[in-house]
Design a protein around this motif. Sequence first.
Motif, PDB file in Angstrom:
ATOM      1  N   ILE A 153       0.840  -1.205   0.000  1.00 57.21           N
ATOM      2  CA  ILE A 153       0.000   0.000   0.000  1.00 57.21           C
ATOM      3  C   ILE A 153       0.869   1.247   0.000  1.00 57.21           C
ATOM      4  O   ILE A 153       0.660   2.173  -0.788  1.00 57.21           O
ATOM      5  CB  ILE A 153      -0.954   0.000   1.210  1.00 57.21           C
ATOM      6  N   ALA A 169       2.589   1.826  -3.316  1.00 58.02           N
ATOM      7  CA  ALA A 169       1.703   2.335  -4.366  1.00 58.02           C
ATOM      8  C   ALA A 169       1.245   3.765  -4.096  1.00 58.02           C
ATOM      9  O   ALA A 169       0.718   4.422  -4.997  1.00 58.02           O
ATOM     10  CB  ALA A 169       0.476   1.423  -4.494  1.00 58.02           C
ATOM     11  N   ARG A 170       1.430   4.255  -2.873  1.00 58.89           N
ATOM     12  CA  ARG A 170       0.981   5.595  -2.481  1.00 58.89           C
ATOM     13  C   ARG A 170       2.098   6.308  -1.713  1.00 58.89           C
ATOM     14  O   ARG A 170       1.992   6.510  -0.501  1.00 58.89           O
ATOM     15  CB  ARG A 170      -0.268   5.483  -1.617  1.00 58.89           C
ATOM     16  N   HIS A 213       2.895   9.229  -1.306  1.00 56.62           N
ATOM     17  CA  HIS A 213       2.526  10.492  -0.670  1.00 56.62           C
ATOM     18  C   HIS A 213       1.900  10.284   0.713  1.00 56.62           C
ATOM     19  O   HIS A 213       1.742  11.238   1.469  1.00 56.62           O
ATOM     20  CB  HIS A 213       1.547  11.253  -1.561  1.00 56.62           C
ATOM     21  N   VAL A 214       1.545   9.054   1.066  1.00 56.09           N
ATOM     22  CA  VAL A 214       0.876   8.770   2.338  1.00 56.09           C
ATOM     23  C   VAL A 214       1.896   8.741   3.474  1.00 56.09           C
ATOM     24  O   VAL A 214       2.971   8.165   3.336  1.00 56.09           O
ATOM     25  CB  VAL A 214       0.105   7.431   2.249  1.00 56.09           C
ATOM     26  N   LEU A 256      -0.938   5.258   7.617  1.00 56.20           N
ATOM     27  CA  LEU A 256      -1.793   4.220   7.058  1.00 56.20           C
ATOM     28  C   LEU A 256      -2.540   3.513   8.175  1.00 56.20           C
ATOM     29  O   LEU A 256      -1.955   3.202   9.218  1.00 56.20           O
ATOM     30  CB  LEU A 256      -0.931   3.206   6.292  1.00 56.20           C
ATOM     31  N   GLU A 293     -11.746   2.341   0.300  1.00 56.94           N
ATOM     32  CA  GLU A 293     -10.576   3.037   0.804  1.00 56.94           C
ATOM     33  C   GLU A 293     -10.932   4.515   0.973  1.00 56.94           C
ATOM     34  O   GLU A 293     -11.929   4.981   0.428  1.00 56.94           O
ATOM     35  CB  GLU A 293      -9.410   2.881  -0.159  1.00 56.94           C
ATOM     36  N   TYR A 324      -8.755   8.324   1.172  1.00 60.29           N
ATOM     37  CA  TYR A 324      -7.582   9.170   1.309  1.00 60.29           C
ATOM     38  C   TYR A 324      -8.041  10.476   1.939  1.00 60.29           C
ATOM     39  O   TYR A 324      -8.847  11.199   1.361  1.00 60.29           O
ATOM     40  CB  TYR A 324      -6.923   9.409  -0.056  1.00 60.29           C
ATOM     41  N   ARG A 330      -0.577  13.071   5.875  1.00 62.88           N
ATOM     42  CA  ARG A 330      -1.556  12.709   4.854  1.00 62.88           C
ATOM     43  C   ARG A 330      -1.965  11.272   5.156  1.00 62.88           C
ATOM     44  O   ARG A 330      -1.153  10.358   5.052  1.00 62.88           O
ATOM     45  CB  ARG A 330      -0.943  12.837   3.465  1.00 62.88           C
ATOM     46  N   TYR A 334      -4.340   7.741   5.096  1.00 63.47           N
ATOM     47  CA  TYR A 334      -5.020   6.849   4.159  1.00 63.47           C
ATOM     48  C   TYR A 334      -5.595   5.668   4.931  1.00 63.47           C
ATOM     49  O   TYR A 334      -4.911   5.062   5.756  1.00 63.47           O
ATOM     50  CB  TYR A 334      -4.025   6.351   3.104  1.00 63.47           C
TER      51      TYR A 334
END
Length: 179
Positions: A32, A35-36, A38-39, A42, A62, A64, A125, A127
């Motif tokens: 996860i 793939a992201r 910027h997160v 989590l 999901e 964000y 940020r 998620y």
Amino acid sequence: ARGIRMARGDFVAFLDSDDNWKPDHLQTVADIIGARPHVDFLMVGCELFGNAEGLMDFGERERYYGLTAMAVLEKSWIGANTSCLAVRTDTLRQIVSAVPENLYPDWKVRADDVIVFGSSVFGSRKYRAPHVTVRYRVHGENAFYGVRHGQDYNDERIRKIARLFAALVPHCKLPLNPV
């Protein structure tokens, strides 16, 4: 705090002593985050076991949240149980640096508040993943699950949250233009 200071990875994943991760938990978290990129924060869902059964999940969707700094204004709790969290190490180090040691006893059993609120204060940020990769043990001595706390406890928790925010907010650098 010492473990966070010693951490070498980009993220720290937490596991309470009475919970456990499913075998695919860390790989799922890594996938996860990969793939992201910027997160910063989590959260995954959990399956209850022991004295209760069921799911504490987020459904199949999901979400964000983006920058959660605005949650600070309302003291909104955008998070999950500690064992369901993976947080960027740099963010955790900012939190540890900002929380004075005399407040550590306030959070011995409320680490999730420190992590969740602290991450928001420092502009994480966040998620929320639809995956259930944690098993949360329910037993007769859980501090929170299934426990009804009285008004005195709730008042003290509010005071602890106020002390936490008073310690964190002067250190944060919230973006004024969170584009």
